[in-house]
Design a protein around this motif. Structure first.
Motif, PDB file in Angstrom:
ATOM      1  N   GLY A 146      -7.095  -1.580  -3.118  1.00 37.58           N
ATOM      2  CA  GLY A 146      -6.097  -0.777  -3.596  1.00 37.58           C
ATOM      3  C   GLY A 146      -7.257   0.254  -3.790  1.00 37.58           C
ATOM      4  N   TRP A 147      -8.608  -0.244  -4.443  1.00 38.38           N
ATOM      5  CA  TRP A 147      -9.195   0.584  -4.722  1.00 38.38           C
ATOM      6  C   TRP A 147      -9.450   1.676  -3.582  1.00 38.38           C
ATOM      7  N   ARG A 148      -9.790   0.188  -2.657  1.00 35.11           N
ATOM      8  CA  ARG A 148     -10.002   1.746  -1.551  1.00 35.11           C
ATOM      9  C   ARG A 148      -9.113   2.358  -0.743  1.00 35.11           C
ATOM     10  N   SER A 149      -7.844   2.321  -1.349  1.00 35.85           N
ATOM     11  CA  SER A 149      -6.822   2.516  -0.378  1.00 35.85           C
ATOM     12  C   SER A 149      -5.807   3.473  -0.866  1.00 35.85           C
ATOM     13  N   LEU A 150      -5.621   3.439  -2.024  1.00 34.78           N
ATOM     14  CA  LEU A 150      -4.117   4.126  -2.792  1.00 34.78           C
ATOM     15  C   LEU A 150      -5.601   5.824  -2.974  1.00 34.78           C
ATOM     16  N   PRO A 151      -4.634   6.987  -3.229  1.00 28.01           N
ATOM     17  CA  PRO A 151      -5.063   8.459  -3.360  1.00 28.01           C
ATOM     18  C   PRO A 151      -5.680   7.952  -5.186  1.00 28.01           C
ATOM     19  N   ARG A 152      -6.600   8.463  -5.143  1.00 26.47           N
ATOM     20  CA  ARG A 152      -7.159   8.253  -6.658  1.00 26.47           C
ATOM     21  C   ARG A 152      -6.466   8.789  -7.695  1.00 26.47           C
ATOM     22  N   ARG A 153      -5.519   9.613  -7.145  1.00 23.16           N
ATOM     23  CA  ARG A 153      -4.316   9.477  -8.858  1.00 23.16           C
ATOM     24  C   ARG A 153      -3.787   8.591  -9.078  1.00 23.16           C
ATOM     25  N   ARG A 154      -2.877   8.145  -7.884  1.00 21.95           N
ATOM     26  CA  ARG A 154      -1.894   6.920  -7.874  1.00 21.95           C
ATOM     27  C   ARG A 154      -3.291   4.968  -8.651  1.00 21.95           C
ATOM     28  N   LEU A 155      -4.322   5.370  -8.185  1.00 17.73           N
ATOM     29  CA  LEU A 155      -4.784   4.431  -8.141  1.00 17.73           C
ATOM     30  C   LEU A 155      -5.745   4.102  -9.903  1.00 17.73           C
ATOM     31  N   LEU A 156      -5.906   5.571 -10.258  1.00 14.66           N
ATOM     32  CA  LEU A 156      -6.181   5.357 -11.912  1.00 14.66           C
ATOM     33  C   LEU A 156      -4.799   5.362 -12.648  1.00 14.66           C
ATOM     34  N   PHE A 157      -3.552   5.482 -12.380  1.00 13.31           N
ATOM     35  CA  PHE A 157      -2.219   5.506 -12.843  1.00 13.31           C
ATOM     36  C   PHE A 157      -1.858   3.607 -12.608  1.00 13.31           C
ATOM     37  N   GLU A 197       1.018  -1.208  -0.327  1.00 13.85           N
ATOM     38  CA  GLU A 197       0.031  -0.258   0.354  1.00 13.85           C
ATOM     39  C   GLU A 197       1.492   1.641   0.027  1.00 13.85           C
ATOM     40  N   ARG A 198       1.953   1.593   0.662  1.00 16.34           N
ATOM     41  CA  ARG A 198       2.230   2.831   1.283  1.00 16.34           C
ATOM     42  C   ARG A 198       3.429   2.916  -0.185  1.00 16.34           C
ATOM     43  N   THR A 199       4.000   1.732  -0.308  1.00 11.28           N
ATOM     44  CA  THR A 199       5.166   2.143  -1.664  1.00 11.28           C
ATOM     45  C   THR A 199       3.757   2.009  -2.524  1.00 11.28           C
ATOM     46  N   MET A 200       2.851   1.636  -3.576  1.00  8.63           N
ATOM     47  CA  MET A 200       2.591   1.961  -4.194  1.00  8.63           C
ATOM     48  C   MET A 200       1.704   3.347  -4.676  1.00  8.63           C
ATOM     49  N   ALA A 201       1.544   3.797  -3.522  1.00  9.73           N
ATOM     50  CA  ALA A 201       0.375   5.635  -3.159  1.00  9.73           C
ATOM     51  C   ALA A 201       2.111   6.294  -3.104  1.00  9.73           C
ATOM     52  N   ARG A 202       3.372   6.074  -3.031  1.00  8.83           N
ATOM     53  CA  ARG A 202       3.621   7.760  -1.960  1.00  8.83           C
ATOM     54  C   ARG A 202       5.954   6.605  -3.202  1.00  8.83           C
ATOM     55  N   GLY A 203       5.743   5.337  -4.049  1.00  8.96           N
ATOM     56  CA  GLY A 203       6.393   5.067  -4.417  1.00  8.96           C
ATOM     57  C   GLY A 203       7.809   6.510  -5.670  1.00  8.96           C
ATOM     58  N   LYS A 204       8.586   5.639  -5.011  1.00 10.63           N
ATOM     59  CA  LYS A 204       9.339   6.102  -6.449  1.00 10.63           C
ATOM     60  C   LYS A 204       9.552   5.308  -7.537  1.00 10.63           C
ATOM     61  N   ARG A 205      10.297   5.178  -8.897  1.00 11.73           N
ATOM     62  CA  ARG A 205      11.020   4.433  -9.507  1.00 11.73           C
ATOM     63  C   ARG A 205      11.848   3.818  -8.395  1.00 11.73           C
ATOM     64  N   THR A 206      12.762   3.599  -7.748  1.00 10.97           N
ATOM     65  CA  THR A 206      14.174   2.480  -7.036  1.00 10.97           C
ATOM     66  C   THR A 206      12.949   1.818  -6.204  1.00 10.97           C
ATOM     67  N   GLU A 207      11.879   2.536  -5.814  1.00 10.55           N
ATOM     68  CA  GLU A 207      11.163   1.339  -4.550  1.00 10.55           C
ATOM     69  C   GLU A 207       9.861   0.681  -5.127  1.00 10.55           C
ATOM     70  N   LEU A 208       9.470   1.397  -6.732  1.00 10.64           N
ATOM     71  CA  LEU A 208       9.001   0.225  -7.074  1.00 10.64           C
ATOM     72  C   LEU A 208       9.322  -0.610  -8.162  1.00 10.64           C
TER      73      LEU A 208
END
Length: 83
Positions: free
Chosen positions: A53-64, A22-33
């Motif tokens: 993820g559909w309920r946990s991630l910020p909308r912008r990251r979820l759409l990505f 959750e935290r890495t998909m929501a806030r991670g950069k290229r290296t972390e991902l």
């Protein structure tokens, strides 16, 4: 930086997978991902988006991630948390 309240040495990749993903998909950069995909694999991460993820991630990251994994028919967020 997304795990400030945790001791990284105490995090377990299996037991703490939800929080790590959750935290890495929501806030991670290229290296972390890149690290996340190498640890959990694309199939597991796509499944996580479908289940939680559909309920946990910020909308912008979820759409990505929905576009990245080409996911369809995810549940809609209700907009107001009932609790």
């Amino acid at each position: 930086p997304f795990f400030q309240e945790y001791n990284l040495d105490d995090l377990d990749l299996t037991e703490d997978a939800f929080t790590i993903i959750e935290r890495t998909m929501a806030r991670g950069k290229r290296t972390e991902l890149h690290w996340l995909f190498s640890c959990y694999g694309e199939e597991r991460l796509a499944k996580w988006i479908q289940v939680a993820g559909w309920r946990s991630l910020p909308r912008r990251r979820l759409l990505f991630w929905v576009a990245y994994f080409d996911l369809h028919n995810l549940p809609e967020k209700s907009g107001i948390w009932p609790h």
